[in-house]
Design an enzyme around this catalytic site. Structure first.
Site, mmCIF file in Angstrom:
data_model
loop_
_atom_site.group_PDB
_atom_site.id
_atom_site.type_symbol
_atom_site.label_atom_id
_atom_site.label_comp_id
_atom_site.label_asym_id
_atom_site.label_seq_id
_atom_site.Cartn_x
_atom_site.Cartn_y
_atom_site.Cartn_z
ATOM 1 N N GLU A 47 26.224 69.140 42.911
ATOM 2 C CA GLU A 47 24.646 68.944 43.135
ATOM 3 C C GLU A 47 24.468 68.562 44.541
ATOM 4 O O GLU A 47 25.408 68.274 45.287
ATOM 5 C CB GLU A 47 24.156 67.731 42.218
ATOM 6 N N GLU A 105 27.141 67.204 31.792
ATOM 7 C CA GLU A 105 27.333 66.201 32.639
ATOM 8 C C GLU A 105 28.116 65.106 32.043
ATOM 9 O O GLU A 105 27.622 64.630 31.028
ATOM 10 C CB GLU A 105 25.847 65.727 33.526
ATOM 11 N N ASN A 150 16.543 69.753 33.793
ATOM 12 C CA ASN A 150 17.462 68.863 33.671
ATOM 13 C C ASN A 150 17.058 67.593 33.260
ATOM 14 O O ASN A 150 15.926 67.141 33.872
ATOM 15 C CB ASN A 150 18.556 68.696 35.120
ATOM 16 N N GLU A 151 17.616 66.846 32.207
ATOM 17 C CA GLU A 151 17.077 65.542 31.792
ATOM 18 C C GLU A 151 15.483 65.485 31.952
ATOM 19 O O GLU A 151 14.907 64.642 32.621
ATOM 20 C CB GLU A 151 17.703 64.557 32.728
HETATM 21 O O1 AHR Z 1 25.207 63.189 38.325
HETATM 22 C C1 AHR Z 1 24.283 62.616 38.839
HETATM 23 C C2 AHR Z 1 22.934 62.298 38.122
HETATM 24 O O2 AHR Z 1 23.095 61.797 36.791
HETATM 25 C C3 AHR Z 1 22.360 63.740 37.808
HETATM 26 O O3 AHR Z 1 21.421 64.297 39.055
HETATM 27 C C4 AHR Z 1 21.442 63.529 36.687
HETATM 28 O O4 AHR Z 1 21.197 64.421 35.967
HETATM 29 C C5 AHR Z 1 22.187 62.270 35.851
HETATM 30 O O5 AHR Z 1 21.362 61.436 35.544
#
Ligand code: AHR
Length: 515
Positions: A48, A318, A195-196
């Site tokens: 990331e 993740e 994402n999330e």
């Molecule tokens: O990996 C760090 C963060 O953790 C990511 O950006 C997010 O998707 C998760 O909450």
């Protein structure tokens, strides 16, 4: 005389207890019964725009004094190639829902900058964008996995990105790609739609997200796409049920469903240290990791209900350990060291994913370099391979192998009134018929004798072993020092036909290769 008797009695009792406990440690491996493939993508990674993962960790730029290939660190490329990374997820994480991909293409000096408000509020100059990431994937031999911006982007922006990357036909997007130096499309298969989305990806409700997911997926068209929907929090089964229900009639739009799980102790508000910890934190971090299996199984149960044909993959995109940042580093950069404990925990996660490989089709450890449970740490031109890196190196034998059904009975490891199984295992058979058996002894104080019965073979012909362990549970590899934790050869076992007696050292991960 009295003293002698007491000594003899103590010795007998110790012997009896060893025999009794060792009898409880038994693994049966059904070598002839495997049917499920362990998708190599379970050994995937995640990079990331966060802290020094991309900038400094992967990308140093073409003019850097650090040896590089088209701006990408050579030491990092070489180290990652050694562990066979099958897939890398990018550009986030939370960053993905704030990222506008068009800012990251074209001549670097003309790219606009932005504030990375998700992570540390630093300036992102967009010098590492789509072309650089896809070049990185080619250099390390991995497949790319892109995450589109649903939180603050548009459907058009997502559709354009897919077309830019994947289309071979003439269009403004493909002309732009060619102008930027890439004639042929990359044909990226894996795409996450946000994402999330329950949190940093837009704080949505599952209903709202399910509709958005369908809308985005409808227009993300070019190529054979594998579209992945955002999961809820690891224990949010309502989110899962809503997404699965609302996409049931739209099977062509959804191929994967995401699941995230981090091991954290004592809690999110104040996490423990990566390197300074006691047995209490050792036990609880491991216990928190094992808790994941139940959450994963409940997610799988829902998927089995709504997708009985097992069309949709569960993507654990993740996972890993999360501690306080190293002192003196930017709290928004999530930089942490990595000890033997992390290698042990990685083995538990991977054993769980392997053993649930019928539904788990991908997993991506967070994150590749300098962030959370990293493979590699860098400091200017120096690089360290972490214990987790070595665990991935040891476990690469399971990629695309057939999962073998096992039956494990073992003693517990107890701490302050709580108990967890002291051994974790997963076993696979590769396409050459070689059985690879991974075993973890999580007890930091006790070696364990494990009896293994291999059903379906008459006699073991050759046997070799590897081990990851160290003197202390918080040993780690540091810059400019000899490595404390890496892979060594292991031969503390006895062979008898198709049975084995293995002496698993305390706090160790062992992989045996059996022919
Ligand atoms: O990996 C760090 C963060 O953790 C990511 O950006 C997010 O998707 C998760 O909450």
């Amino acid at each position: 005389m009295k003293k002698d008797k007491l000594l003899i009695l103590t010795l007998i009792l110790t012997w009896v207890s060893i025999i009794a406990s060792d009898k409880n440690n038994k693994l049966i491996v059904n070598v002839d019964l495997g049917t499920v493939n362990i998708d190599k993508n379970i050994y995937g990674h995640f990079a990331e725009h966060l802290g020094r993962c991309i900038y400094g960790g992967i990308w140093v730029g073409e003019d850097s004094h650090i040896p590089n290939t088209r701006g990408i660190r050579n030491d990092v490329i070489e180290a990652l190639r050694e562990i066979n990374p099958p897939v890398v997820r990018w550009p986030g994480g939370c960053f993905a829902d704030y990222y506008h991909w068009k800012d990251g293409i074209g001549p670097r000096e003309k790219r606009p900058s932005m504030i990375n408000s998700s992570w540390g509020g630093v300036t992102e100059d967009n010098s590492f964008g789509t072309h650089e990431f896809l070049d990185f994937c080619e250099l390390i031999g991995a497949e790319p996995y892109l995450c589109v911006n649903v939180g603050s982007g548009t459907v058009q922006e997502a559709a354009d990105w897919v077309e830019y990357v994947n289309s071979g036909n003439k269009s403004p997007m493909t002309d732009l790609r060619k102008k930027n130096g890439k004639e042929e499309p990359w044909n990226v298969k894996y795409w996450a739609v946000g994402n999330e989305s329950w949190g940093c990806g837009g704080n949505m409700t599952p209903d709202y997200y399910a509709d958005l997911f369908k809308r985005y997926s409808t227009y993300m068209r070019a190529g054979q796409l594998f579209r992945i929907a955002s999961g809820g929090i690891d224990s949010d089964y309502d989110w899962t049920e809503t997404i699965l229900k609302k996409t049931q009639q739209y099977g062509h739009l959804i191929q994967g469903y995401s699941f995230h799980y981090y091991s954290v102790y004592p809690g999110w508000a104040k996490k423990g240290s990566a390197t300074q910890f006691t047995e209490n934190e050792w036990f609880n971090m491991i216990n928190n990791t094992l808790v994941m299996e139940d959450r994963l199984k409940r997610q799988i149960a829902l998927m089995n209900e709504y997708d009985p044909e097992n069309r949709i993959g569960l993507m654990a995109d993740e996972w890993g350990t999360w501690y306080e940042v190293e002192s003196g580093t930017n709290p928004g950069f999530l930089y942490q060291q990595n000890t033997l404990r992390d290698a042990v925990i990685a083995s538990l996660f991977l054993n769980i994913f392997n053993n649930n490989a019928e539904r788990v089709k991908m997993a991506n450890i967070a994150q590749t370099v300098n962030v959370l449970q990293a493979m590699l740490l860098t400091k200017d031109e120096l690089m360290v391979k972490t214990p987790t890196y070595y665990l991935f190196k040891m476990y690469r034998v399971h990629q695309d192998a057939t999962l073998l059904p096992i039956n494990l009975k073992c003693e517990n490891y107890s701490w302050q009134g709580n108990s967890i199984p002291s051994i974790s295992a997963s076993v696979s058979k590769d396409d050459q018929g070689v059985v690879n058996m991974s075993l973890t002894n999580i007890n930091p104080n006790k070696d364990i004798i494990l009896n293994v019965e291999l059903r379906g073979i008459d006699k073991i012909k050759t046997l070799t072993g590897e081990i990851i362990t160290s003197e202390n549970m918080n040993d780690y590899n540091d810059f400019g020092k000899d490595e404390k934790v890496n892979v060594k050869s292991f031969s503390n076992y006895k062979l008898n036909g198709s049975s084995l007696e293995i002496n698993l050292p305390s706090k160790s991960v062992v992989t045996l290769k059996i022919k």
